[in-house]
Design an enzyme around this catalytic site. Sequence first.
Site, mmCIF file in Angstrom:
data_model
loop_
_atom_site.group_PDB
_atom_site.id
_atom_site.type_symbol
_atom_site.label_atom_id
_atom_site.label_comp_id
_atom_site.label_asym_id
_atom_site.label_seq_id
_atom_site.Cartn_x
_atom_site.Cartn_y
_atom_site.Cartn_z
ATOM 1 N N GLY A 1 2.631 -0.828 4.549
ATOM 2 C CA GLY A 1 2.110 -1.520 4.518
ATOM 3 C C GLY A 1 1.467 -3.457 4.724
ATOM 4 O O GLY A 1 1.330 -3.845 4.122
ATOM 5 N N GLY A 2 3.356 -3.318 4.781
ATOM 6 C CA GLY A 2 3.787 -5.476 4.596
ATOM 7 C C GLY A 2 2.865 -6.107 5.624
ATOM 8 O O GLY A 2 2.425 -6.466 5.246
ATOM 9 N N GLY A 3 2.877 -5.397 7.013
ATOM 10 C CA GLY A 3 2.124 -6.122 8.219
ATOM 11 C C GLY A 3 0.855 -6.493 7.678
ATOM 12 O O GLY A 3 0.156 -7.226 7.630
ATOM 13 N N SER A 4 -0.092 -5.230 7.553
ATOM 14 C CA SER A 4 -1.394 -4.826 7.554
ATOM 15 C C SER A 4 -2.169 -5.394 6.281
ATOM 16 O O SER A 4 -2.680 -6.317 5.851
ATOM 17 C CB SER A 4 -1.819 -3.302 6.536
ATOM 18 O OG SER A 4 -1.948 -2.851 8.310
ATOM 19 N N LYS B 1 0.809 -0.866 -0.053
ATOM 20 C CA LYS B 1 -0.075 0.007 0.506
ATOM 21 C C LYS B 1 0.694 1.305 0.252
ATOM 22 O O LYS B 1 2.184 1.081 0.616
ATOM 23 C CB LYS B 1 -0.776 -0.269 1.670
ATOM 24 C CG LYS B 1 -1.759 1.610 1.611
ATOM 25 C CD LYS B 1 -0.957 1.943 2.723
ATOM 26 C CE LYS B 1 0.047 1.913 3.677
ATOM 27 N NZ LYS B 1 0.110 2.526 4.867
ATOM 28 N N PRO C 1 9.203 -4.298 2.048
ATOM 29 C CA PRO C 1 10.038 -4.140 3.404
ATOM 30 C C PRO C 1 9.360 -3.754 4.474
ATOM 31 O O PRO C 1 8.602 -3.287 4.718
ATOM 32 C CB PRO C 1 11.204 -2.238 3.296
ATOM 33 C CG PRO C 1 10.868 -2.589 1.182
ATOM 34 C CD PRO C 1 9.325 -2.927 0.888
ATOM 35 N N ASP D 1 -4.534 0.278 8.366
ATOM 36 C CA ASP D 1 -4.398 -0.380 6.834
ATOM 37 C C ASP D 1 -5.332 -1.489 6.229
ATOM 38 O O ASP D 1 -4.524 -1.205 5.289
ATOM 39 C CB ASP D 1 -3.272 0.029 6.179
ATOM 40 C CG ASP D 1 -2.410 0.945 6.467
ATOM 41 O OD1 ASP D 1 -3.415 2.130 6.713
ATOM 42 O OD2 ASP D 1 -1.381 1.721 6.932
ATOM 43 N N GLY E 1 6.076 1.530 6.258
ATOM 44 C CA GLY E 1 5.596 2.646 6.159
ATOM 45 C C GLY E 1 4.699 1.955 4.050
ATOM 46 O O GLY E 1 3.627 3.077 3.805
#
Length: 260
Positions: free
Chosen positions: A97-100, A13, A91, A128, A95
């Site tokens: 949104g990788g985890g989201s 994102k 990465p 997110d 910022g």
Amino acid sequence: MATELITLRAHAKLTLSLKMTGIRPDGFHLIDAEMISLDLHDVLVFDPNRVGLAVTGKFSDGVPTDGSNLVARALGLAGSSAHVTIDKQIPHGGGLGGGSTDAATALAWTGWATDDVSLARAAELGADIAFCLVGGRARVTGIGEILEPLPHVDRLVTLIVPPLCVSTPAVYRAWDDLGGPTVDGPNDLEPAAIAVEPLLAQWRDRIGDRCGRAPTLAGSGATWFVEGEHHNALTDLVDEGAYVALAHAVPSDFAANRTS
């Protein structure tokens, strides 16, 4: 929900603009943002016959594999279980949104709905996640649970991720401590992110010098981005540990489909 192994994409994102509009009584921050999905993505493999998490890929370092991982929490929210292998190509702590998006993909695997109530429940887990469930391009308000779909726009961006990791909760706390500043630029969180990690300002200026235009901070950082193709101007920053990548915006039907 399938009973065999399923492989799904989890799209990054990018927050093109982020204005802070207030704080709810429960402490959640209210936003007015424009977000898009990118072709940069993680890959998640779900095995419903086992439980647990495994993380591979170039950005696997530092990603938890216990119950604190948003994927595990998303499965718990949905009342489901599986063994999930996460191939991290987004990465971590950048910022983007990788985890989201990984959590949203886990919810999608369980058959999680995208009505207003379901999106609000997902956003309570991570602001997110609601957008990442739907993807594409949208105006995002509330704490992240209110989505207004916007027409897809073909867009190419250069992402620059310095060798830094910025904590999103720490940035929001700093924004509060600074008195809730707003800025003339696209991202109200930039002063707070720089307060948390002052080296971000140095990277901003160096990127701007090489690209001939000021970069924009993605969400709470640490990623900076510039519209268009600029990776050839940034090779020396790659030598200093920055991750530089070109990414295209993708429409909602592609981002939400996820089938790899």
